[in-house]
Motif scaffolding. Sequence first.
Motif, PDB file in Angstrom:
ATOM      1  N   PRO A 156      33.025  41.883  34.056  1.00  0.00           N
ATOM      2  CA  PRO A 156      32.790  43.345  33.661  1.00  0.00           C
ATOM      3  C   PRO A 156      32.265  44.314  34.529  1.00  0.00           C
ATOM      4  N   LEU A 157      31.309  43.552  35.372  1.00  0.00           N
ATOM      5  CA  LEU A 157      30.557  44.548  36.339  1.00  0.00           C
ATOM      6  C   LEU A 157      31.745  44.731  37.749  1.00  0.00           C
ATOM      7  N   LEU A 158      32.307  43.653  38.146  1.00  0.00           N
ATOM      8  CA  LEU A 158      33.341  43.692  39.087  1.00  0.00           C
ATOM      9  C   LEU A 158      34.537  44.374  38.802  1.00  0.00           C
ATOM     10  N   GLN A 159      34.946  44.646  37.545  1.00  0.00           N
ATOM     11  CA  GLN A 159      35.845  45.198  36.893  1.00  0.00           C
ATOM     12  C   GLN A 159      35.827  46.874  37.285  1.00  0.00           C
ATOM     13  N   SER A 160      34.506  47.328  37.331  1.00  0.00           N
ATOM     14  CA  SER A 160      34.321  48.441  37.211  1.00  0.00           C
ATOM     15  C   SER A 160      34.087  48.792  38.765  1.00  0.00           C
ATOM     16  N   GLN A 161      33.943  47.962  39.537  1.00  0.00           N
ATOM     17  CA  GLN A 161      33.691  48.237  41.089  1.00  0.00           C
ATOM     18  C   GLN A 161      35.092  48.031  41.684  1.00  0.00           C
ATOM     19  N   ALA A 162      36.009  47.166  41.479  1.00  0.00           N
ATOM     20  CA  ALA A 162      37.155  47.034  42.012  1.00  0.00           C
ATOM     21  C   ALA A 162      38.176  48.222  41.432  1.00  0.00           C
ATOM     22  N   LYS A 163      39.135  48.509  42.332  1.00  0.00           N
ATOM     23  CA  LYS A 163      40.207  49.202  42.296  1.00  0.00           C
ATOM     24  C   LYS A 163      41.587  48.552  42.536  1.00  0.00           C
ATOM     25  N   LEU A 164      42.562  48.537  41.758  1.00  0.00           N
ATOM     26  CA  LEU A 164      43.601  47.750  41.859  1.00  0.00           C
ATOM     27  C   LEU A 164      44.915  48.689  42.267  1.00  0.00           C
ATOM     28  N   ALA A 165      45.991  48.376  42.698  1.00  0.00           N
ATOM     29  CA  ALA A 165      47.269  48.994  43.295  1.00  0.00           C
ATOM     30  C   ALA A 165      48.104  48.300  43.591  1.00  0.00           C
ATOM     31  N   PRO A 166      49.461  48.399  43.662  1.00  0.00           N
ATOM     32  CA  PRO A 166      50.734  47.467  43.934  1.00  0.00           C
ATOM     33  C   PRO A 166      50.686  47.838  45.613  1.00  0.00           C
ATOM     34  N   ALA A 167      51.088  46.569  45.957  1.00  0.00           N
ATOM     35  CA  ALA A 167      51.234  46.730  47.540  1.00  0.00           C
ATOM     36  C   ALA A 167      52.496  47.621  47.710  1.00  0.00           C
ATOM     37  N   SER A 168      52.415  48.272  48.786  1.00  0.00           N
ATOM     38  CA  SER A 168      53.670  49.504  48.973  1.00  0.00           C
ATOM     39  C   SER A 168      53.768  49.644  50.371  1.00  0.00           C
TER      40      SER A 168
END
Length: 393
Positions: free
Chosen positions: A55-67
Motif C-alpha cells: 500500500p505504501l508503494l502504491q501511494s508512491q508509484a505513478k503508472l502510465a502506458p508507454a507512448s
Amino acid sequence: MFSHSFNKPLHIGTPLLWMSAVALAALLTACKPAADSEAQAEKVPTDPYIVELSPLLQSQAKLAPASKAEIREILRVPGSIQVDDQRVARIGASVTGRISDINVILGQDVRQGEVLATLNSTELAQNQLLYIKASQQIALQTKSVERAKQLFEADVIGAAELQRREAELSAAHADLYTATEQLHILGMSDKAIAQIASSGQMRSYSSVYARLSGTVISRKVNLGQVVQPAEELFIVADLSRVWAVAEVPEQQAELVQEGEDVDIEVPALSNRKFTGKLIFVGDIVNPLTRTVTVRTDLSNEDEALKPDMLVSMLVQSKAVEQLAVPRRAVIRENDKDHVFVEISPNKFRLREVELGTEYNEMVAVRSGLVEGETIIIDGAFHVNNERKRKELE
C-alpha cells in the motif's frame, strides 16, 4: 524327526506378517508424495525481478502506458572556428611601392581608418605629376579662351580660332578629371588631392588604412618589401562574433535545418559550451567528402574563441516521434537499463530495455518495450529498493 520338522513349511502367523508388511508399504507410499511436494515447493525460488506493490508503494508509484514522444537526435559533428565573412577585411596597397613604415603588429586592435603601413611609390608620384600638369593646363587654357574672346570681339581673330581654344580647354578639363580619378584609384582622398592642387607639390608616400575596427589576425609584410596592389598585406577581423563551421554527412543532412539551437563544445577551453543558432545549411554536397557545410553564429565578446580552434558542434535534428519513457522511470542495474512493466494488477517485472537519445527528460526506447504497456513512470527507485529487499530475504 528333526529333518521332517525343518523341511515342512511354517504356516503359523504368516498371513498376519504379510498383511502388516503391505499396510506399512501403503502407508509409506501415501506419505511420500506429500513429502516430495513440500520439498519441491521449498526448492522453487521466487523471481527476483518481480515485485508486488505494498500500500505504501502504491501511494508512491505513478503508472502510465508507454507512448510516443517527439525526440530530437543530437548530432555531434567536428568543426572549427572561423571569422565572420561580413566582419573581415583583407587589406592591400593601392599602388606599387616599397614599404617604408609599419605601424601595427599581429594581434593588435585597430580602429577603422587607422594607418597600418606606409609605402613609397614612384607610380603614385607619376600620377600626381600628371594631375599637377593637368591642373596647370586648366589655368593656361582658361586664360587662353578669355584672351581669344576679347580678340574675337575686336575682330582680330575668327570664330574658328576661338572654337579651337575652347576645345583645348575642354580637353584640359577631361585630362584633369582622368588624373583625379586615377589618384582616387591609387588610394588618395579628395582632401589629399586638394592639397596637391593648392601646393603644386607631389607626395609619393601612400598609406594603407584599416577598413574596419577589429584585430590584426594576419600580417604578411616587412620593411623594405616591394608590394603590388594584388597582394594581401593585412587581415583585420572583428572577433566579437565568429562562426563555427562543420561538415555534416549527407545521410544526416536532412535532419538539420536553419534556426535550430546549437551547442558548441571547445576542447581547448576545457569543453566550455557556447550556444548559437544554425544560420546556414549548404545547398550542395562536397563530392570529395560527401558532406554538407553548416554554419553557426556565436557571440564572442570575451574573444575566448580563436579562429581555427577545433570544436564539436552538437546539432539537434528535426523532431521525430518515437516510443519514449521519462528519464526518472529508468533503473540502472548491472550496467544495463530497465523499467518496471505491469504483468498483472499491482505486480510488476523489472525488464531490460535498450535506450536511445534523451531529449527534454524523455528517453527513446529502441527495444524491450511495446507501446501501450503500463510502466511505473514515477517512484521506480522506491519500488526497486523494495525488490532488492525481498531478494535478500
